[in-house]
Design an enzyme around this catalytic site. Structure first.
Site, PDB file in Angstrom:
ATOM      1  N   GLU A   1       0.839  -1.212   0.000  1.00 26.81           N
ATOM      2  CA  GLU A   1       0.000   0.000   0.000  1.00 26.81           C
ATOM      3  C   GLU A   1       0.870   1.257   0.000  1.00 26.81           C
ATOM      4  O   GLU A   1       0.564   2.234  -0.688  1.00 26.81           O
ATOM      5  CB  GLU A   1      -0.968   0.005   1.193  1.00 26.81           C
ATOM      6  CG  GLU A   1      -1.932  -1.177   1.257  1.00 26.81           C
ATOM      7  CD  GLU A   1      -2.729  -1.402  -0.021  1.00 26.81           C
ATOM      8  OE1 GLU A   1      -2.834  -0.487  -0.846  1.00 26.81           O
ATOM      9  OE2 GLU A   1      -3.230  -2.527  -0.203  1.00 26.81           O
TER      10      GLU A   1
ATOM     11  N   ASP B   1       3.625  -4.660  -5.565  1.00 32.13           N
ATOM     12  CA  ASP B   1       4.010  -5.973  -5.017  1.00 32.13           C
ATOM     13  C   ASP B   1       5.524  -6.067  -4.857  1.00 32.13           C
ATOM     14  O   ASP B   1       6.027  -6.472  -3.804  1.00 32.13           O
ATOM     15  CB  ASP B   1       3.533  -7.106  -5.947  1.00 32.13           C
ATOM     16  CG  ASP B   1       2.046  -7.413  -5.774  1.00 32.13           C
ATOM     17  OD1 ASP B   1       1.472  -7.036  -4.736  1.00 32.13           O
ATOM     18  OD2 ASP B   1       1.468  -8.032  -6.693  1.00 32.13           O
TER      19      ASP B   1
HETATM   20 ZN   LIG Z   1      -2.671  -2.686  -4.622  1.00 28.84          ZN
END
Ligand SMILES: [Zn+2]
Length: 674
Positions: A512, A576
């Site tokens: 995030e 990621d």
């Molecule tokens: Zn995301």
């Protein structure tokens, strides 16, 4: 606001989507591995093969992953709360308990729903019947919008992209029943067969409403023809990712140029009661809408509006409508063979309608204050790790670096639940009819949304309910948000070792945070404005690095003839990879001075990566995989594991993988961003 929210989640608010957990409370579930596969050949299979084989998809689901088990657990907690509220018929009238109890009870009262038939929507169908000309047609479209049925196009309050402290009006493409424009326009066999099924489904719905089969068949053709025209003017999800391209702010009086055939001034007066400026997000769409308003016959428009009513209410009506609705949306589109049990649908429906009204009780039951403290400490460790990472980036100049750190320092961290709960006092709920309650919630949400136009922004508002097993970054608030639903065992487990917590929750937090610096987030400044803070050379270097991710994902094959869309998934894939790199660094820092003991024969570093991978263990039906690949900015689970890890020398070192192994990219092909 449904369709606007869809655009927001595609282009602005970036959710983590599926979530992670790591088997047993304090132990890694070794039986979930497949050690016959080499970690260096296919780490997703090595880490999860046993779990995947032991956990086939239940009939009522189109995917089944480790995250579903946590979802089910949360649903049980909410279910108990709702059953108790529904039984308490003495709850004070107008209290949240009365409202959630009545909402849930009205959904569970299947006999009443069955006996009512079309009664709950009859008044709306009668209004459509009265349409005779352009003026009454537009008045009816406006009426439908007033309770959230965004027929034809989408609209709502819109935080100004370039001034995050101002809320204006937004209008945008919409009006489609199938997920994206491609479903109407592509000519491959699968797309054609979905269209055939769709036309049959629309005809069936009209028959269930009482039309004879010949009439129903021609009505279905009319719906398909009109939606295909609208699809032709619509942008694909990947084109909606660039905020610059969906920003066309103008005075309200200028909107008439976008679609002169529509009476915008009465529309805005009725729904928004405001003279604010308007962002016409997708001008090409409004040109097509303008043509169709007069080119399509009034009768076909009425058919389209009736279809909108039944399509959006079917799941709240009698069983024959629920079943036909599920047949198309669940079985044809996603591959599930049976619907969820009614109570599960009612729990999800009540959480969706009044999530913050039951959130306070949920948090008391399922989210101890200690969990909030520990989660916050972990967020701070991750932020510190990202800060040192940015301080050392070789490709970024000092001027841009300084700005990046200002942005990171300005992050708003939201953990668990809102400080101030939403006020539901303007919402009336009783047990008379489930669908009537759904209309009321739609109107309540619309009124609440439009009331934001021209008012100061409430930065403390939440975009997910507390039981949600998910997380998000919102660039316009420059905030990272972790609902209580994700911050609990086995996902986030204060009794587990650092390796599992950092591989699991740490990588989610890092993910995030990295969204603030992905291909979209990097375009927003610390205050949430769409404004460039990069030097030209740094931006070029960043785009080259993002291009590396796009290439890698373009090459991941989902099935024959269908690959991941690298441009569509680049934001999530940058997050990621960045999230893993930062979580790994924070993990190393947390391990300083601690003994590095093996558990179950695995080193702490190996357990970090195993913990990450297990979170993505997911079986998925091919139908759903195709739907997601065409529209979801998140890549499929397998690629979220093997993609980023194959770029990380830390991973290769932990499992002693060698150059030439599938999980080790040659140095020249390796993507390195954060
Ligand atoms: Zn995301």
């Amino acid at each position: 606001m449904r369709s606007f929210k869809a655009i927001v989640s595609l282009s602005l608010v970036v959710a983590f989507s599926v979530t992670a957990t790591f088997g047993q409370a304090s132990h890694y579930d070794v039986a979930g591995m497949d050690t016959t596969t080499s970690a260096c050949a296919d780490f997703y299979q090595y880490a999860n093969g046993g779990w995947l084989a032991a956990n086939p998809i239940p009939a009522a689901y189109s995917a089944w992953g480790v995250a579903n088990i946590l979802n089910e657990k949360n649903r049980d907690v909410v279910h108990d709360i709702l059953e108790a509220a529904a039984k308490n018929t003495a709850a004070k009238k107008g209290s949240n308990e009365q409202k959630v109890g009545d909402y849930y009870a009205s959904c569970m009262d299947e006999a009443k729903v069955e006996a009512d038939g079309l009664k709950p929507i009859q008044a709306e169908l009668d209004l459509i019947n009265k349409v005779t000309d352009q003026k009454s047609l537009q008045a009816e479209i406006t009426h439908l919008h007033s309770y959230g049925f965004n027929a034809l196009f989408g609209s709502g309050s819109n935080r100004d992209f370039k001034n995050a402290s101002e809320t204006i009006i937004g209008i945008f493409q919409g009006g489609l029943s199938l997920p994206t424009r491609d479903y109407y326009l592509k000519t491959d066999d699968r797309s054609k067969s979905i269209r055939d099924e769709f036309v049959k489904h629309v005809a069936k719905m009209f028959e269930l409403m009482g039309d004879d089969s010949a009439k129903a068949a021609s009505e279905a053709q009319a719906v398909m023809a009109l939606e295909t025209k609208l699809a032709g003017g619509s942008k694909a999800p990947v084109e909606l990712r660039d905020p610059e391209k969906i920003y066309h702010r103008m005075p309200m009086t200028a909107v008439k140029d976008a679609a002169p055939a529509f009476d915008w001034m009465s529309y805005f007066q009725t729904v928004a009661n405001s003279k604010a400026d308007v962002n016409v997000a997708t001008p090409d769409f409004f040109k097509v809408m303008n043509t169709e308003l007069t080119a399509t016959s009034i009768d076909d428009w009425k058919t389209y509006l009736r279809w909108n009513i039944i399509n959006r209410t079917a799941s709240g009506l009698a069983a024959k409508f629920v079943d036909e609705d599920f047949h198309f949306k669940g079985t044809v589109l996603q591959g599930s063979s049976e619907n969820l049990p009614r109570w599960k649908r009612c729990v999800a429906g009540t959480d969706g309608a009044m999530g913050e009204a039951l959130g306070a009780v949920y948090v008391q039951k399922a989210f101890p204050p200690a969990a909030k403290e520990r989660a916050l400490a972990m967020v701070r460790n991750l932020e510190a790790a990202l800060k040192s990472d940015i301080a050392m980036l070789s490709w970024m100049s000092d001027a841009t670096r300084k700005q990046a750190i200002v942005k990171l320092d300005a992050f708003l961290n939201k953990i668990g639940y809102p400080d101030k709960w939403r006020d539901y006092s303007a919402l009336n709920v009783d047990r008379s009819s489930y669908q009537t309650n759904r209309f009321r919630v739609g109107k309540f949400n619309e009124d609440r949304d439009w009331a934001k136009v021209g008012k100061p922004v409430d930065r403390m508002e939440w975009g997910m309910t507390p039981p949600t097993v998910n997380a998000y970054y919102n660039p316009q608030n420059n905030e990272i948000v972790f609902p209580a639903g994700i911050l609990q065992p086995p996902f986030f487990d204060p009794t587990a070792d650092d390796a599992l917590n950092y591989g699991g929750m740490g990588s989610v937090i890092g993910h995030e945070m990295t969204h603030g610096f992905d291909d979209q987030g990097s375009k927003y400044d610390p205050a949430g404005n769409l404004a460039n803070w990069w030097s030209e050379a740094d931006l070029k270097a960043f785009k080259e690095r993002a291009g590396c991710i796009v290439n890698q994902f373009n090459n991941f094959e989902v099935e024959k003839g269908l690959n991941e869309n690298g441009s569509l998934v680049q934001g999530e894939s940058i997050a990621d990879l960045g999230g893993l790199v930062v979580a790994y660094a924070a993990f190393q820092k947390a391990m300083e001075g601690k003994p590095r003991t093996n558990i179950d024969g695995f080193t702490p570093d190996q357990r970090f990566f195993l913990g990450y991978a297990r979170g993505w263990a997911t079986n998925m039906r091919p139908q759903l995989a195709r739907v997601l690949v065409l529209q979801d900015p998140h890549p499929l689970a397998k690629f979220r594991v093997n993609g980023p890890l194959s770029n990380m020398p830390q991973f290769a070192a932990a499992f002693q993988c060698k150059d030439g192994d599938a999980m080790v990219r040659p140095e020249k092909d390796r993507c390195v961003i954060w």
